[in-house]
Design a protein around this motif. Structure first.
Motif, PDB file in Angstrom:
ATOM      1  N   GLY A  37      -1.673   5.731   2.587  1.00  0.00           N
ATOM      2  CA  GLY A  37      -1.669   6.161   3.966  1.00  0.00           C
ATOM      3  C   GLY A  37      -2.806   7.081   4.318  1.00  0.00           C
ATOM      4  N   GLN A  38      -3.627   7.481   3.338  1.00  0.00           N
ATOM      5  CA  GLN A  38      -4.724   8.389   3.626  1.00  0.00           C
ATOM      6  C   GLN A  38      -6.039   7.664   3.829  1.00  0.00           C
ATOM      7  N   TYR A 107       3.106 -10.936  -1.710  1.00  0.00           N
ATOM      8  CA  TYR A 107       1.680 -10.767  -1.998  1.00  0.00           C
ATOM      9  C   TYR A 107       0.875 -10.575  -0.706  1.00  0.00           C
ATOM     10  N   VAL A 108       1.234 -11.324   0.323  1.00  0.00           N
ATOM     11  CA  VAL A 108       0.516 -11.184   1.595  1.00  0.00           C
ATOM     12  C   VAL A 108       0.805  -9.823   2.209  1.00  0.00           C
ATOM     13  N   GLU A 109       2.054  -9.388   2.157  1.00  0.00           N
ATOM     14  CA  GLU A 109       2.396  -8.066   2.702  1.00  0.00           C
ATOM     15  C   GLU A 109       1.692  -6.953   1.926  1.00  0.00           C
ATOM     16  N   ASP A 110       1.526  -7.122   0.631  1.00  0.00           N
ATOM     17  CA  ASP A 110       0.783  -6.125  -0.160  1.00  0.00           C
ATOM     18  C   ASP A 110      -0.657  -6.017   0.322  1.00  0.00           C
ATOM     19  N   ALA A 111      -1.309  -7.161   0.517  1.00  0.00           N
ATOM     20  CA  ALA A 111      -2.698  -7.145   0.982  1.00  0.00           C
ATOM     21  C   ALA A 111      -2.791  -6.543   2.379  1.00  0.00           C
ATOM     22  N   GLU A 112      -1.833  -6.865   3.224  1.00  0.00           N
ATOM     23  CA  GLU A 112      -1.781  -6.289   4.566  1.00  0.00           C
ATOM     24  C   GLU A 112      -1.647  -4.766   4.491  1.00  0.00           C
ATOM     25  N   VAL A 115      -5.007  -3.158   3.460  1.00  0.00           N
ATOM     26  CA  VAL A 115      -5.973  -3.107   4.556  1.00  0.00           C
ATOM     27  C   VAL A 115      -5.634  -1.965   5.510  1.00  0.00           C
ATOM     28  N   GLU A 116      -4.361  -1.848   5.844  1.00  0.00           N
ATOM     29  CA  GLU A 116      -3.955  -0.835   6.816  1.00  0.00           C
ATOM     30  C   GLU A 116      -4.000   0.574   6.232  1.00  0.00           C
ATOM     31  N   ASP A 144      -5.856  -9.826  13.814  1.00  0.00           N
ATOM     32  CA  ASP A 144      -6.381  -8.555  14.300  1.00  0.00           C
ATOM     33  C   ASP A 144      -6.958  -7.699  13.181  1.00  0.00           C
ATOM     34  N   LEU A 145      -6.564  -7.982  11.945  1.00  0.00           N
ATOM     35  CA  LEU A 145      -7.034  -7.185  10.812  1.00  0.00           C
ATOM     36  C   LEU A 145      -8.253  -7.773  10.127  1.00  0.00           C
TER      37      LEU A 145
END
Length: 307
Positions: A37-38, A107-112, A115-116, A144-145
């Motif tokens: 989150g940082q 796996y997709v949620e991890d990559a998302e 990125v965020e 959007d990402l």
């Protein structure tokens, strides 16, 4: 320089991300990012003092791989980009919980999340094999990402049950534990029945995913988790998700890799903004087999984002 940044993935799974290159420092900006989150704050710090932020790149390894496989590419990228490689769940130094989900969605949620939490958006995703599938699924899901996508030697067609059985047999054939890393390099580079001709780069690739225990060298991953992960994509085709990728996308194949020319060109046709590149004298491990040619293949695509 490389530094670890912790990311919290889907279901709270702890992931290790690795940033390559010396990050810009301004004023009294302190060193490493220690918590998830940082990343957005760190990226904002790069823009202070009138500096333009470096464009973000997230590199995703394939099945059994790890972030360090991207080290040469990431160091090269770090001259102009903020280059981060992710150890995906079950791999490298990321967590490997037995009861966690090893699904495509996870796996997709991890990559998302990476990125965020790292503040990389809009990001260029570079994925090899399984990591490429994760990358294009994320690009389809969160346009959007993602501003660009590089797919390295990953098929969109279904591989089927026979392929999964072959992998199960292959894992059982590994002569574990290996006595030395030299034995690892020799088996995977020469003696493995799947090797058609000697491949020192393949031996080095697998040496990178071994760690030493009391009885010798074993993989840092659980082969059963790898099979569980793989079975979530081998029975399905993934063409529809390619049609949903709205950003520019480059499909790269090794001439001796697993992605054939006909299928790769069909992937380019299906992608709304697809491009194609191939690397001679390279197999499935394109970026390991021919690192200079790999960089030459992707550089014009990356340069297009700075025009």
């Amino acid at each position: 320089m490389v530094r670890r940044i912790d990311v919290t993935g889907a279901g709270g799974v702890s992931l290790a991300a690795w940033e390559f290159g010396d990050p810009p420092k301004t004023g009294d900006q302190v060193g490493d990012i220690a918590g998830a989150g940082q990343g957005a704050a760190a990226q904002a710090a790069e823009t202070s003092g009138g500096h333009e932020p470096r464009p973000g790149v997230l590199l995703l390894h394939g099945l059994m791989g790890r972030a360090s496989h991207w080290a040469p590419t990431a160091r090269w990228l770090s001259e102009r980009h903020r280059a981060v490689a992710l150890d995906q769940r079950g791999h490298g130094q990321s967590a490997k919980p037995e009861k966690a989900a090893y699904t495509r969605e996870a796996y997709v949620e991890d990559a998302e999340a990476a990125v965020e939490q790292l503040g990389l958006a809009p990001v260029v995703l570079i994925g090899h094999a399984m990591g490429a599938l994760t990358a294009w699924q994320l690009a389809a899901r969160r346009p959007d990402l993602v501003r660009g996508l590089i797919i390295c030697d990953m098929r969109a067609s279904a591989l089927g049950a026979a392929s999964q059985r072959e992998w199960e047999s292959w894992f059982k054939a590994w002569p574990l534990p290996f006595a030395t890393l030299a034995d690892v390099r020799k088996w995977f580079g020469e003696d493995d029945p799947w090797v058609e001709r000697p491949s020192p780069s393949r031996g080095e690739f697998y040496a990178e995913v071994m760690h030493e225990g009391p009885d010798g060298w074993r993989p840092v991953f659980d082969p059963e988790q790898m099979l569980t992960t793989r079975e979530t994509w081998v029975y399905d085709a993934h063409w529809e998700e390619l049609t949903q990728v709205r950003c520019p996308a480059l499909v790269v194949r090794g001439l001796d890799g697993e992605l054939g020319r006909a299928e790769s060109q069909e992937m380019v046709r299906v992608l709304p903004h697809g491009q194609y590149a191939e690397v001679a004298d390279a197999g499935h491990l394109v970026h390991y087999d021919q690192p200079d040619a790999w960089r030459a293949a992707i550089e014009p695509f990356l340069d297009s984002f700075s025009d």
